[in-house]
Design an enzyme around this catalytic site. Structure first.
Site, PDB file in Angstrom:
ATOM      1  N   TYR A 148       0.843  -1.194   0.000  1.00  0.00           N
ATOM      2  CA  TYR A 148       0.000   0.000   0.000  1.00  0.00           C
ATOM      3  C   TYR A 148       0.883   1.251   0.000  1.00  0.00           C
ATOM      4  O   TYR A 148       0.594   2.229  -0.669  1.00  0.00           O
ATOM      5  CB  TYR A 148      -0.916   0.004   1.229  1.00  0.00           C
ATOM      6  CG  TYR A 148      -1.897  -1.141   1.259  1.00  0.00           C
ATOM      7  CD1 TYR A 148      -3.076  -1.091   0.514  1.00  0.00           C
ATOM      8  CD2 TYR A 148      -1.651  -2.269   2.023  1.00  0.00           C
ATOM      9  CE1 TYR A 148      -3.973  -2.142   0.531  1.00  0.00           C
ATOM     10  CE2 TYR A 148      -2.550  -3.324   2.049  1.00  0.00           C
ATOM     11  CZ  TYR A 148      -3.711  -3.263   1.306  1.00  0.00           C
ATOM     12  OH  TYR A 148      -4.591  -4.308   1.324  1.00  0.00           O
ATOM     13  N   ASN A 174     -12.961  -1.027  -4.843  1.00  0.00           N
ATOM     14  CA  ASN A 174     -12.733  -1.454  -6.227  1.00  0.00           C
ATOM     15  C   ASN A 174     -13.892  -2.312  -6.753  1.00  0.00           C
ATOM     16  O   ASN A 174     -14.084  -3.420  -6.274  1.00  0.00           O
ATOM     17  CB  ASN A 174     -11.422  -2.246  -6.301  1.00  0.00           C
ATOM     18  CG  ASN A 174     -11.158  -2.812  -7.679  1.00  0.00           C
ATOM     19  OD1 ASN A 174     -11.748  -2.354  -8.654  1.00  0.00           O
ATOM     20  ND2 ASN A 174     -10.264  -3.797  -7.737  1.00  0.00           N
ATOM     21  N   CYS A 233      -6.416  -5.609  -7.392  1.00  0.00           N
ATOM     22  CA  CYS A 233      -6.164  -5.084  -6.059  1.00  0.00           C
ATOM     23  C   CYS A 233      -5.613  -6.166  -5.134  1.00  0.00           C
ATOM     24  O   CYS A 233      -5.043  -5.857  -4.094  1.00  0.00           O
ATOM     25  CB  CYS A 233      -7.431  -4.459  -5.485  1.00  0.00           C
ATOM     26  SG  CYS A 233      -8.824  -5.578  -5.404  1.00  0.00           S
ATOM     27  N   HIS A 234      -5.766  -7.451  -5.529  1.00  0.00           N
ATOM     28  CA  HIS A 234      -5.202  -8.526  -4.699  1.00  0.00           C
ATOM     29  C   HIS A 234      -3.681  -8.506  -4.718  1.00  0.00           C
ATOM     30  O   HIS A 234      -3.049  -9.158  -3.901  1.00  0.00           O
ATOM     31  CB  HIS A 234      -5.719  -9.883  -5.186  1.00  0.00           C
ATOM     32  CG  HIS A 234      -5.356 -10.210  -6.598  1.00  0.00           C
ATOM     33  ND1 HIS A 234      -6.013  -9.661  -7.693  1.00  0.00           N
ATOM     34  CD2 HIS A 234      -4.390 -11.011  -7.113  1.00  0.00           C
ATOM     35  CE1 HIS A 234      -5.468 -10.128  -8.806  1.00  0.00           C
ATOM     36  NE2 HIS A 234      -4.469 -10.941  -8.485  1.00  0.00           N
ATOM     37  N   GLU A 285      -1.150 -17.082  -8.806  1.00  0.00           N
ATOM     38  CA  GLU A 285      -0.045 -16.370  -9.446  1.00  0.00           C
ATOM     39  C   GLU A 285       1.299 -16.761  -8.848  1.00  0.00           C
ATOM     40  O   GLU A 285       2.264 -16.008  -8.892  1.00  0.00           O
ATOM     41  CB  GLU A 285      -0.296 -14.857  -9.353  1.00  0.00           C
ATOM     42  CG  GLU A 285      -1.612 -14.465 -10.035  1.00  0.00           C
ATOM     43  CD  GLU A 285      -1.873 -12.971 -10.069  1.00  0.00           C
ATOM     44  OE1 GLU A 285      -0.921 -12.194  -9.857  1.00  0.00           O
ATOM     45  OE2 GLU A 285      -3.029 -12.583 -10.311  1.00  0.00           O
TER      46      GLU A 285
END
Length: 174
Positions: free
Chosen positions: A113, A136, A144-145, A170
């Site tokens: 952040y 979001n 945003c993850h 991912e």
DNA sequence: TACACCACGCGAT
DNA sequence: ATCGCGTGGTGTA
């Protein structure tokens, strides 16, 4: 204030459940992560993602032919980047700025952040970054993850299990 | 205006 | 590990 021009939406049946893509003028306005039922997904679209809209129209043909395949490829672990155009003009300047920055974080990368704040016009507004991401309406497409706290996962509107699941897809490991 | 709310970060227990 | 505080954009009235 409520907007009257309709949001078009379509259900996407994935191995993880029923997702929804919502759009307006061929711009993505919302994405509902897979839910156990389509009713649950639509409820989220209305009350959580786009509460300011009151008109929704079911439309089976998506403006982006490859989108459905890309979603399923993503959920099966493939390295997929989403470049479809998005819209989130219902938000104030700083929130839009943050969403634009986060949209460009590539698959497989994470930022904190604080790092996002430093890329923005308000270097110390890392709390406001979290607030913006909390709102979001297009998770996954605006990834945003991929934004985490400095020494923890941070939060996620859908619950941390979802954030962990996406990051794991991912190739991140706790 | 004013005030409360936060998906943060940091230093002090 | 937990607490308290600074912090700044936003929603609500």
């Amino acid at each position: 204030m409520r907007k009257s021009n309709p949001i078009f939406y379509s259900f996407l049946t994935t191995p993880l459940g029923e997702a929804i893509i919502g759009w307006q003028n061929e711009l993505i306005a919302a994405f509902v992560l897979p839910q156990p039922t389509s009713e649950k997904a639509f409820e989220l679209l209305q009350s959580y993602h786009l509460p300011q809209h009151d008109s929704f129209k079911l439309e089976t043909k998506l403006p982006w032919p490859a989108f459905f395949d890309k979603i399923n490829a993503y959920f099966s672990g493939e390295k997929i980047g989403f470049t479809e155009p998005v819209i989130f003009d219902q938000f104030p300047d700083y929130t839009r700025q943050i969403l634009n920055i986060v949209k460009n974080i590539p698959w497989g990368e994470v930022k904190t952040y604080q790092e996002i704040a430093q890329l923005s016009s308000r270097k110390k507004a890392y709390r406001a970054v979290g607030q913006a991401l909390h709102r979001n309406p297009i998770p996954l497409i605006i990834p945003c993850h991929r934004v985490v706290a400095k020494s923890s996962l941070g939060g996620f509107g859908y619950g941390l299990e979802w954030k962990l699941r996406l990051l794991t897809l991912e190739k991140f490991h706790l």
